[in-house]
Write a protein that holds these residues in place. Structure first.
Motif, mmCIF file in Angstrom:
data_model
loop_
_atom_site.group_PDB
_atom_site.id
_atom_site.type_symbol
_atom_site.label_atom_id
_atom_site.label_comp_id
_atom_site.label_asym_id
_atom_site.label_seq_id
_atom_site.Cartn_x
_atom_site.Cartn_y
_atom_site.Cartn_z
ATOM 1 N N ARG A 143 0.791 -1.220 0.000
ATOM 2 C CA ARG A 143 0.000 0.000 0.000
ATOM 3 C C ARG A 143 0.829 1.279 0.000
ATOM 4 O O ARG A 143 0.272 2.370 -0.111
ATOM 5 C CB ARG A 143 -0.937 0.016 1.219
ATOM 6 N N ALA A 144 2.129 1.140 0.163
ATOM 7 C CA ALA A 144 2.970 2.336 0.226
ATOM 8 C C ALA A 144 4.326 2.045 -0.404
ATOM 9 O O ALA A 144 4.791 0.905 -0.409
ATOM 10 C CB ALA A 144 3.156 2.777 1.684
ATOM 11 N N ASP A 145 4.927 3.096 -0.937
ATOM 12 C CA ASP A 145 6.279 2.986 -1.466
ATOM 13 C C ASP A 145 7.252 3.175 -0.306
ATOM 14 O O ASP A 145 7.280 4.245 0.314
ATOM 15 C CB ASP A 145 6.531 4.050 -2.531
ATOM 16 N N PRO A 146 8.034 2.143 0.034
ATOM 17 C CA PRO A 146 8.910 2.252 1.211
ATOM 18 C C PRO A 146 9.849 3.443 1.165
ATOM 19 O O PRO A 146 10.020 4.137 2.173
ATOM 20 C CB PRO A 146 9.671 0.920 1.184
ATOM 21 N N GLY A 178 -2.328 0.378 8.285
ATOM 22 C CA GLY A 178 -2.436 -0.220 6.955
ATOM 23 C C GLY A 178 -1.233 0.092 6.093
ATOM 24 O O GLY A 178 -0.824 -0.744 5.280
ATOM 25 N N LEU A 179 -0.694 1.296 6.256
ATOM 26 C CA LEU A 179 0.512 1.661 5.505
ATOM 27 C C LEU A 179 1.759 1.136 6.207
ATOM 28 O O LEU A 179 2.755 0.804 5.556
ATOM 29 C CB LEU A 179 0.621 3.181 5.359
ATOM 30 N N VAL A 180 1.706 1.080 7.537
ATOM 31 C CA VAL A 180 2.833 0.556 8.304
ATOM 32 C C VAL A 180 2.294 -0.375 9.384
ATOM 33 O O VAL A 180 1.127 -0.295 9.779
ATOM 34 C CB VAL A 180 3.679 1.685 8.946
ATOM 35 N N GLU A 181 3.155 -1.248 9.865
ATOM 36 C CA GLU A 181 2.865 -2.112 11.002
ATOM 37 C C GLU A 181 3.974 -1.911 12.025
ATOM 38 O O GLU A 181 5.159 -1.889 11.674
ATOM 39 C CB GLU A 181 2.837 -3.589 10.582
ATOM 40 N N VAL A 182 3.596 -1.735 13.279
ATOM 41 C CA VAL A 182 4.595 -1.696 14.342
ATOM 42 C C VAL A 182 5.122 -3.116 14.524
ATOM 43 O O VAL A 182 4.370 -4.034 14.850
ATOM 44 C CB VAL A 182 4.002 -1.167 15.655
ATOM 45 N N PRO A 234 -9.729 -14.741 20.328
ATOM 46 C CA PRO A 234 -9.595 -13.282 20.398
ATOM 47 C C PRO A 234 -8.391 -12.763 19.626
ATOM 48 O O PRO A 234 -8.475 -11.731 18.952
ATOM 49 C CB PRO A 234 -9.468 -13.012 21.899
ATOM 50 N N ARG A 235 -7.253 -13.452 19.726
ATOM 51 C CA ARG A 235 -6.065 -12.983 19.003
ATOM 52 C C ARG A 235 -6.258 -13.111 17.499
ATOM 53 O O ARG A 235 -5.952 -12.187 16.749
ATOM 54 C CB ARG A 235 -4.827 -13.770 19.443
ATOM 55 N N LEU A 236 -6.736 -14.251 17.055
ATOM 56 C CA LEU A 236 -6.900 -14.463 15.618
ATOM 57 C C LEU A 236 -7.951 -13.528 15.034
ATOM 58 O O LEU A 236 -7.860 -13.138 13.864
ATOM 59 C CB LEU A 236 -7.272 -15.920 15.333
ATOM 60 N N SER A 237 -8.934 -13.126 15.829
ATOM 61 C CA SER A 237 -9.991 -12.248 15.326
ATOM 62 C C SER A 237 -9.461 -10.866 14.953
ATOM 63 O O SER A 237 -10.121 -10.120 14.229
ATOM 64 C CB SER A 237 -11.104 -12.106 16.373
ATOM 65 N N ARG A 238 -8.276 -10.519 15.438
ATOM 66 C CA ARG A 238 -7.699 -9.224 15.083
ATOM 67 C C ARG A 238 -7.077 -9.227 13.684
ATOM 68 O O ARG A 238 -6.797 -8.159 13.132
ATOM 69 C CB ARG A 238 -6.633 -8.827 16.113
ATOM 70 N N LEU A 239 -6.850 -10.423 13.119
ATOM 71 C CA LEU A 239 -6.179 -10.498 11.831
ATOM 72 C C LEU A 239 -7.025 -9.995 10.660
ATOM 73 O O LEU A 239 -6.516 -9.205 9.843
ATOM 74 C CB LEU A 239 -5.706 -11.934 11.577
ATOM 75 N N PRO A 240 -8.294 -10.395 10.499
ATOM 76 C CA PRO A 240 -9.044 -9.945 9.321
ATOM 77 C C PRO A 240 -9.108 -8.433 9.146
ATOM 78 O O PRO A 240 -8.844 -7.926 8.048
ATOM 79 C CB PRO A 240 -10.431 -10.576 9.524
ATOM 80 N N PRO A 241 -9.423 -7.640 10.203
ATOM 81 C CA PRO A 241 -9.425 -6.181 9.988
ATOM 82 C C PRO A 241 -8.053 -5.626 9.686
ATOM 83 O O PRO A 241 -7.917 -4.686 8.895
ATOM 84 C CB PRO A 241 -10.000 -5.629 11.298
ATOM 85 N N ARG A 242 -7.008 -6.212 10.282
ATOM 86 C CA ARG A 242 -5.649 -5.752 9.963
ATOM 87 C C ARG A 242 -5.302 -6.061 8.509
ATOM 88 O O ARG A 242 -4.705 -5.237 7.814
ATOM 89 C CB ARG A 242 -4.631 -6.435 10.891
ATOM 90 N N ALA A 243 -5.683 -7.250 8.063
ATOM 91 C CA ALA A 243 -5.412 -7.623 6.676
ATOM 92 C C ALA A 243 -6.151 -6.707 5.712
ATOM 93 O O ALA A 243 -5.610 -6.296 4.676
ATOM 94 C CB ALA A 243 -5.804 -9.078 6.442
ATOM 95 N N ALA A 244 -7.393 -6.361 6.035
ATOM 96 C CA ALA A 244 -8.173 -5.479 5.168
ATOM 97 C C ALA A 244 -7.507 -4.107 5.062
ATOM 98 O O ALA A 244 -7.410 -3.540 3.968
ATOM 99 C CB ALA A 244 -9.600 -5.350 5.705
ATOM 100 N N ALA A 246 -4.428 -3.482 5.409
ATOM 101 C CA ALA A 246 -3.151 -3.627 4.715
ATOM 102 C C ALA A 246 -3.311 -3.995 3.244
ATOM 103 O O ALA A 246 -2.312 -4.091 2.526
ATOM 104 C CB ALA A 246 -2.306 -4.694 5.417
ATOM 105 N N GLY A 247 -4.556 -4.199 2.778
ATOM 106 C CA GLY A 247 -4.775 -4.568 1.391
ATOM 107 C C GLY A 247 -4.409 -6.006 1.087
ATOM 108 O O GLY A 247 -4.164 -6.363 -0.073
ATOM 109 N N VAL A 248 -4.367 -6.856 2.103
ATOM 110 C CA VAL A 248 -4.005 -8.265 1.933
ATOM 111 C C VAL A 248 -5.269 -9.088 1.686
ATOM 112 O O VAL A 248 -6.215 -9.043 2.472
ATOM 113 C CB VAL A 248 -3.264 -8.791 3.182
ATOM 114 N N THR A 249 -5.267 -9.847 0.593
ATOM 115 C CA THR A 249 -6.451 -10.643 0.235
ATOM 116 C C THR A 249 -6.173 -12.146 0.169
ATOM 117 O O THR A 249 -7.094 -12.921 -0.061
ATOM 118 C CB THR A 249 -6.988 -10.192 -1.136
#
Length: 390
Positions: A143-146, A178-182, A234-244, A246-249
Motif C-alpha cells: 500500500r505504500a512505497d517504502p 495499513g501503511l505501516v505495522e509496528v 480473540p487474538r486471531l480475530s484481530r487479523l481480518p481487519p488488519r489484513a483489510a 493492509a490490502g491483503v487478500t
C-alpha cells in the motif's frame, strides 16, 4: 498531582502488578490503564510520570519485590529526586526509614540468570533484556512505497531491512494504519527465514494477531495462498481487519480446536511450501516491552512451553511438502526453547536437515540463528529453517 502523589500512585499500581505477577493476573500496562480510568483528575503529564516510575521500578528489580513500596524505595536509593518525594505529605508516601527494606537491583531472577548463562547469554548482556525498546515499523509495500514513506517519516533505516524504520519513541503511527505495522526489527529479520515468494503456499501455524502473517503476505506480493491458524479466538480475530487495512487478500484465517488441530489441517497435509511456526514461548526476548513478565516465569511454566513447542513442531511437520521447509521461531533466548528443540526435532525425524541461514543480524546458535538485544539491538529471537526430504 504533586510529585509525592505521583510516587504514591506508582506504589499503589506496583502493588497490583506484583500481585498479578504472582497470581497470573493482568499485565502491567493494563493495570496502569485501569488505575487511571477511575482517576480522571490525573492529567497526561501525571499519567506519563507515574507510568515512568512504575516501569523504572519494574526494570530495576530482577526478583519480584515484596511490595510496591519496596520497589519504589529501591528506586529512591538510586535517585535523590525520587527519594525526596517520600515526604509524608497528605497524598504522598511516608518518609523512608534509614534501615527500611528495598527491592534489590538486578536484571533477572537468579534462576533465570543461571539458565540464560547456560544458554550462552553472558550476565553482562542480560541487563539489555530489560532496557527500553525502540519503536520499529515495517512499511507495507502493498500500500505504500517504502522509499517515499521513509523520506516522509524520517527515522533511521535498519540495515538489511529495506521496508523497516526505527522511529523516535512516542511517534504516533495510528494515522498510518495499513501503511505501516509496528513490528520489532528482530521479528522482521526472523520472518525473512521463510524466504516467502509470490505464488507460494504458506502456513503461519501460530499466527496470533497476524504480525508475521502480514509480513509474509507483503513478501509474497499478495499472490499465492497463506493459511493463518491459531487456537486463540480473540487474538486471531484481530487479523481480518488488519489484513483489510493492509490490502491483503490472500490470507485465510482458520481457528483451530486445541487437541484436534491435525484433523482441521488435513487438507494441507504435504501441501505447504513453507510452514512458519512462531511458537508459544517464555518471551524472554521481549522483556524490553513487558519487563514484569520475567517475574511471572517459573520452571514449571517453562516446561509447559517446551511441551507446547514440541506439539506444534509435530503438528507442522506433516504439512510441509517434500522438499519444502519448516521455519521455527521463538522469542526466547533459552536453549531449552530454541537450539535444544531443534536438536530433538532432527533426531526424531531422519532425513530432515537444518538449512544454513543468512540474515541481516544474529549469530549461530546450534542449528539456527539467535538475535539478542545486547548484540543486535532487537528483541531476542531464535530461528531455524528445516528442510523436509524429497
Amino acid at each position: 498531582m504533586t510529585p509525592a502523589a505521583r510516587t504514591q500512585a506508582a506504589i499503589d499500581i506496583l502493588d497490583e502488578v506484583i500481585a498479578a505477577a504472582r497470581g497470573g493476573g493482568a499485565a502491567a500496562d493494563v493495570l496502569v490503564a485501569r488505575y487511571f480510568a477511575t482517576r480522571r483528575y490525573a492529567g497526561s503529564k501525571d499519567r506519563r510520570a507515574v507510568r515512568d516510575l512504575v516501569y523504572a521500578a519494574i526494570r530495576r528489580a530482577g526478583e519480584v519485590p515484596v511490595t510496591g513500596r519496596a520497589a519504589l524505595v529501591g528506586l529512591a536509593r538510586d535517585d535523590d529526586g525520587v527519594a525526596a518525594t517520600f515526604d509524608g505529605s497528605a497524598h504522598g508516601p511516608a518518609a523512608i526509614e534509614h534501615d527500611e527494606a528495598a527491592a534489590v537491583a538486578g536484571a533477572v531472577p537468579d534462576w533465570l540468570s543461571r539458565a540464560l548463562s547456560a544458554s550462552g547469554l553472558a550476565v553482562a548482556d542480560q541487563a539489555a533484556l530489560v532496557a527500553r525498546a525502540p519503536l520499529d515499523i515495517r512499511i507495507n509495500r502493498l500500500r505504500a512505497d517504502p522509499a517515499a514513506l521513509a523520506t516522509e517519516l524520517g527515522g533511521e533505516p535498519i540495515a538489511g531491512l529495506p521496508d523497516a524504520l526505527r522511529l523516535p519513541t512516542g511517534t504516533n503511527v495510528e494515522p498510518l494504519a495499513g501503511l505501516v505495522e509496528v513490528q520489532d526489527a528482530g521479528s522482521q529479520i526472523v520472518t525473512l527465514a521463510a524466504c516467502a515468494k509470490p505464488g507460494q503456499h504458506i502456513v503461519d501455524l501460530c499466527a496470533g494477531g497476524g504480525g508475521k502473517t502480514l509480513a509474509l503476505a507483503a513478501a509474497m506480493d499478495n499472490r499465492g495462498t497463506l493459511l493463518a491458524t491459531d487456537i486463540d479466538r480473540p487474538r486471531l480475530s484481530r487479523l481480518p481487519p488488519r489484513a483489510a487495512r493492509a490490502g491483503v487478500t490472500i490470507v485465510e484465517p482458520r481457528l483451530l480446536d486445541g487437541g484436534r488441530e491435525a484433523a482441521a489441517l488435513a487438507d494441507w497435509q504435504g501441501h505447504a511450501d513453507t510452514v512458519l511456526i512462531d511458537a508459544p514461548c517464555s518471551g524472554t526476548g521481549t522483556w524490553r516491552r513487558n519487563p514484569e513478565a520475567r517475574w511471572r516465569l517459573t520452571p514449571a511454566r517453562l516446561e509447559r512451553f517446551t511441551t507446547q513447542q514440541r506439539h506444534v513442531l509435530a503438528l507442522g511437520a506433516p504439512l510441509v511438502r517434500p522438499g519444502g521447509a519448516l521455519v521455527y521461531i521463538v522469542c526466547s533466548l533459552l536453549d531449552a526453547e530454541g537450539a535444544e528443540q531443534i536438536d530433538r526435532f532432527l533426531a526424531d525425524r531422519p532425513g530432515w536437515t537444518a538449512e544454513p541461514l543468512t540474515l541481516p543480524a544474529g549469530r549461530p546458535r546450534g542449528e539456527g540463528i539467535r538475535l539478542d538485544p545486547a548484540h543486535d539491538g532487537t528483541d531476542g529471537f531464535f530461528v531455524a529453517r528445516l528442510a523436509r526430504p524429497c
